[in-house]
Design an enzyme around this catalytic site. Structure first.
Site, PDB file in Angstrom:
ATOM      1  N   CYS A 184      38.799  -0.519  20.456  1.00  0.00           N
ATOM      2  CA  CYS A 184      39.727   0.606  20.678  1.00  0.00           C
ATOM      3  C   CYS A 184      39.601   1.545  19.493  1.00  0.00           C
ATOM      4  O   CYS A 184      39.916   1.166  18.353  1.00  0.00           O
ATOM      5  CB  CYS A 184      41.169   0.123  20.818  1.00  0.00           C
ATOM      6  SG  CYS A 184      42.334   1.510  20.797  1.00  0.00           S
TER       7      CYS A 184
ATOM      8  N   HIS B 125      47.762   1.555  22.738  1.00  0.00           N
ATOM      9  CA  HIS B 125      47.407   2.938  23.078  1.00  0.00           C
ATOM     10  C   HIS B 125      47.205   3.190  24.559  1.00  0.00           C
ATOM     11  O   HIS B 125      46.931   4.333  24.952  1.00  0.00           O
ATOM     12  CB  HIS B 125      46.152   3.352  22.297  1.00  0.00           C
ATOM     13  CG  HIS B 125      46.386   3.366  20.811  1.00  0.00           C
ATOM     14  ND1 HIS B 125      46.010   2.327  20.001  1.00  0.00           N
ATOM     15  CD2 HIS B 125      46.996   4.274  20.021  1.00  0.00           C
ATOM     16  CE1 HIS B 125      46.372   2.594  18.754  1.00  0.00           C
ATOM     17  NE2 HIS B 125      46.968   3.768  18.740  1.00  0.00           N
TER      18      HIS B 125
END
Ligand code: ME8
Length: 506
Positions: free
Chosen positions: A126, A146
């Site tokens: 990520c 996220h």
């Protein structure tokens, strides 16, 4: 001389500072001011994290080369901290040359220790977290923090033998040699450390925006390894930058203040790196909770990101610092609401503390033309001040920083009740002058004590009040005396009226 070295995380420069960064930095500033006032040789480090894929992409999006892009955001951080009167000792940037050299030096040490090896790695990365997300952390295939799909990366990288240090780190935390606050987060880390611990990849092959690996120029150092080293390069631990004074004595770090999101890096990876490099471990980590705004997670997409500028416009510097500091218990998550903050501002700053100051100085002017010889503080008032100082000190010691303002507000609200009870206007009408002087003296002692106690949080308010006592040159001395001996002195007989400190907000 006792020393105190404290740090904030170094913030990513993909975005301007928001209330979350502001919160961590205010906590650090208040603590730094407190220890400085108590006479500690204090070093407060903050700064910016500028390498890695996330920053590289943000620069590309803005059509800028990464370094110039970083420069523009760094200016925004610096000016935000300036407007919030953050008195850091140093602002470190990971693009500083001596930081880059420190990172390479540490990597060499770890390499020479035999703790780095090369291997192939495949994982889901990520970019927003700048980390590989293990399968069991994914939520419906997305990064839990996220909500985005991590990218599959396959590379031949250098690895750090994190697993080798698992037990030592576990024992250091368990024994309290490395303290983690709050307790719940400490237990989470201890729990995770009992599970299998994988080694971590510490380099990137295809990313050029980073510090070259010292023993392989084809790879750059993984941004987190680069970033953590800032705590050493910030005090120039290895004396690499010859212009700076010798600051090595500040190590070990007394307190890393971070958000709960990055505790694993600080409580496990960082100590393991230090153990491998033969450097003493930091003493304590405070992992605070996260802000939500009006009940929702803060995000650009939701458009609910609060910037410090907005708060400063509504509340001014001092009140912003106090309101942000006390918005929720340090260890838990909490909500920030402008409406609730306004209510708190009106209730505690305007109607409680502000009102005490203005009514006392109004009486001083009306009945004595701003001149009295104060009597001794009554034992009743002394006792209340004493109690407030005790709770204040223990809140600092136990890092319950959100509770500090309440310790002072309970003192000022006691004094407001004292005014009601003693009814000085009746005493004045009946011309009981000595009694009136002793009431006003008690109030002045209480105001001075409260103003001093507010000093690390609201430095300008303290200065204004101390000016009305004509005692500006004694502020630091008096603060230390109040905390250490719990005594408070009023030296002058002439006072200056004080302007309204906190105008009520609608
Ligand atoms: O993680 N509530 O930088 P970052 C409270 N560069 N605090 C918050 C917050 C929120 N909603 N959002 C952010 C990084 N923070 C790395 C750190 S350190 C060697 C490298 C605060 O810009 C909190 O302190 O993402 C959190 O840990 C930090 O900002 C993350 O900042």
């Amino acid at each position: 001389m006792k020393k105190f070295y404290l740090t904030t995380p170094i913030y990513y420069v993909n975005d301007e500072p928001h209330i979350g960064h502001t919160y961590t930095t205010i906590l650090a500033d208040v603590l730094a001011r407190y220890y400085k006032l108590l006479g500690y040789d204090t070093f407060f480090l903050t700064g910016t994290d500028e390498h890695g894929a996330k920053i590289y992409e943000a620069a590309l999006k803005n059509n800028m080369d990464p370094k110039s892009f970083c420069d523009t955001i760094v200016d925004k951080f610096k000016s935000a901290w300036q407007s919030l009167e953050i008195n850091y000792s140093r602002f470190i940037r990971t693009t500083d040359e001596h930081h880059e050299k420190t990172v390479q030096l540490i990597l060499k040490k770890i390499y020479e220790q035999g703790d780095i090896y090369k291997a192939n790695y495949e994982g889901l990365y990520c970019i927003q977290c700048e980390r590989y997300i293990p399968d069991d952390e994914l939520v419906d295939g997305l990064c839990p923090d996220h909500n985005i799909k991590p990218i599959l990366q396959r590379e031949e990288n250098y690895f750090f033998k994190l697993s080798k240090y698992k037990e030592v780190v576990y024992n250091k935390i368990l024994s309290g040699e490395l303290e983690i606050f709050p307790e719940t987060r400490r237990n989470e880390i201890l729990g995770k450390l009992q599970l299998k611990l994988e080694d971590i990849s510490i380099s990137r092959k295809h990313l050029k925006w980073g510090i070259p690996v010292p023993f392989d120029q084809q790879q750059t150092v993984y941004v987190w390894i680069d970033a953590l080293v800032n705590y050493l390069s910030g005090i120039d631990f290895f004396n690499i930058s010859l212009e700076t004074l010798d600051m090595k004595h500040f190590w070990p770090c007394d307190l890393h203040i971070i958000g709960k999101d990055i505790l694993w890096f600080h409580a496990v990876i960082w100590p393991a790196m230090l153990l491998s490099a033969g450097v003493e471990l930091p003493r304590k980590i405070l992992a605070h909770g996260f802000f939500t705004v009006e009940g929702k997670k803060m995000s650009k997409t939701l458009g609910n990101v609060i910037r410090p500028k907005e708060l400063l416009e509504i509340f001014g510097v001092d009140a912003t610092r106090l309101l942000v500091l006390s918005s929720f218990p340090v260890g838990s998550d909490g909500n920030f609401s402008i409406i609730e903050s306004k209510e708190k501002y009106n209730k505690e700053l305007a109607d409680n503390f502000g009102n005490l100051v203005s009514r006392t100085f109004a009486m001083l002017s009306k009945y004595f033309n701003n001149e009295i010889v104060p009597t001794e503080c009554s034992s009743e008032m002394k006792h209340t001040i004493y109690e407030a100082v005790n709770s204040y000190k223990s809140f600092f010691a136990e890092l319950s920083l959100d509770k500090i303002p309440d310790a002072i507000f309970s003192l000022t609200s006691y004094a407001n009740k004292y005014v009601q009870m003693k009814s000085p206007w009746i005493v004045a009408k009946e011309k009981r002058k000595d009694e009136l002087i002793s009431i006003l003296s008690d109030l002045l002692y209480c105001i001075k004590a409260s103003a001093l106690l507010f000093y690390p949080i609201m430095p300008n308010v303290t200065k204004k009040i101390v000016e009305s006592f004509n005692e500006t040159e004694y502020t630091e001395f008096d603060y230390k005396k109040l905390l250490e001996e719990k005594t408070i002195t009023i030296r002058n007989h002439k006072f200056k009226p004080v302007d309204i400190l906190f105008k009520k907000l609608k």
